[in-house]
Scaffold this motif. Structure first.
Motif, PDB file in Angstrom:
ATOM      1  N   TRP A 193      -4.497  11.081  -4.873  1.00  0.00           N
ATOM      2  CA  TRP A 193      -4.121  10.888  -3.469  1.00  0.00           C
ATOM      3  C   TRP A 193      -5.314  10.576  -2.560  1.00  0.00           C
TER       4      TRP A 193
ATOM      5  N   ASP B  15      -7.886   8.930  -3.045  1.00  0.00           N
ATOM      6  CA  ASP B  15      -8.410   7.584  -3.275  1.00  0.00           C
ATOM      7  C   ASP B  15      -7.784   6.535  -2.362  1.00  0.00           C
ATOM      8  N   PHE B  16      -6.750   6.891  -1.632  1.00  0.00           N
ATOM      9  CA  PHE B  16      -6.103   5.975  -0.703  1.00  0.00           C
ATOM     10  C   PHE B  16      -6.799   5.956   0.668  1.00  0.00           C
TER      11      PHE B  16
ATOM     12  N   LEU C 194      -7.470   0.551   2.562  1.00  0.00           N
ATOM     13  CA  LEU C 194      -7.632   2.002   2.548  1.00  0.00           C
ATOM     14  C   LEU C 194      -7.286   2.515   3.937  1.00  0.00           C
TER      15      LEU C 194
ATOM     16  N   ASP D  75       2.624   2.104  -3.276  1.00  0.00           N
ATOM     17  CA  ASP D  75       1.709   2.742  -4.234  1.00  0.00           C
ATOM     18  C   ASP D  75       1.397   4.181  -3.826  1.00  0.00           C
ATOM     19  N   TYR D  76       1.173   4.398  -2.557  1.00  0.00           N
ATOM     20  CA  TYR D  76       0.877   5.730  -2.011  1.00  0.00           C
ATOM     21  C   TYR D  76       2.027   6.701  -2.335  1.00  0.00           C
TER      22      TYR D  76
ATOM     23  N   PHE E  28       0.837  -1.196   0.000  1.00  0.00           N
ATOM     24  CA  PHE E  28       0.000   0.000   0.000  1.00  0.00           C
ATOM     25  C   PHE E  28       0.878   1.255   0.000  1.00  0.00           C
ATOM     26  N   ASN E  29       1.837   1.297   0.921  1.00  0.00           N
ATOM     27  CA  ASN E  29       2.687   2.483   1.051  1.00  0.00           C
ATOM     28  C   ASN E  29       3.541   2.724  -0.189  1.00  0.00           C
TER      29      ASN E  29
END
Length: 173
Positions: free
Chosen positions: A42, A44-45, A152, A29-30, A26-27
């Motif tokens: 941004w 959307d996370f 999320l 991709d973030y 996740f991180n």
């Protein structure tokens, strides 16, 4: 992606390892979205009712909710992204996020993952082509598994240790 929400079977060592991998993915991709400047993606996370705060270590340690950035809900995150992308005037800059030492601190009965990660943020400006440390600190996160797979953020608090923060803190951490 699977059609079902990821299941982290309790709060065992194996479940924490599996959750840690999901948080690290996740991180990654973030950070890619922020580093590439895709600010409109941004929010959307985050969950619809998410909380996001960038605050000093001193304020955090003393229980003061004030922060440099304070957003309640995805709507506020979208407003911030839009304001930065469309109306803010600041010199061009590149940011690189480096996250390390991901630690799952717990998995709640509903599957919510509590985690921390250390971060540094390097900023490169035209007048500072060698780059500089913009911020260093830790993030305190709560992740909610999603029915379609993935996670999320329901809460992200970036607690910076850096005593002097440049005036241009406009972009998310």
């Amino acid at each position: 992606m699977t059609k079902d929400a990821p299941v982290f079977d309790g709060d065992s060592r194996a479940a924490r390892r599996e959750a840690c991998v999901a948080v690290e993915e996740f991180n990654a991709d973030y950070c890619a979205v922020l580093d590439d400047g895709d600010l409109m993606d941004w929010p959307d996370f985050f969950t619809e009712d998410a909380f996001y705060n960038i605050t000093s270590r001193e304020n955090f340690d003393h229980g003061r909710p004030v922060g440099l950035v304070y957003c309640e809900g995805r709507g506020m995150l979208k407003d911030r992204a839009l304001a930065i992308a469309k109306t803010s005037m600041f010199g061009p800059r590149y940011l690189r996020h480096y996250l390390t030492n991901t630690r799952v601190t717990g998995i709640e009965a509903d599957g919510t993952i509590c985690a921390t990660v250390n971060y540094i943020l390097i900023e490169t400006l035209a007048e500072l082509p060698e780059g500089r440390l913009h911020q260093a600190g830790r993030m305190i996160d709560r992740f909610v598994p999603q029915p379609g797979g993935g996670l999320l953020l329901s809460s992200r608090i970036a607690v910076y240790d850096t005593l002097l923060v440049p005036n241009a803190l406009v972009l998310p951490v």
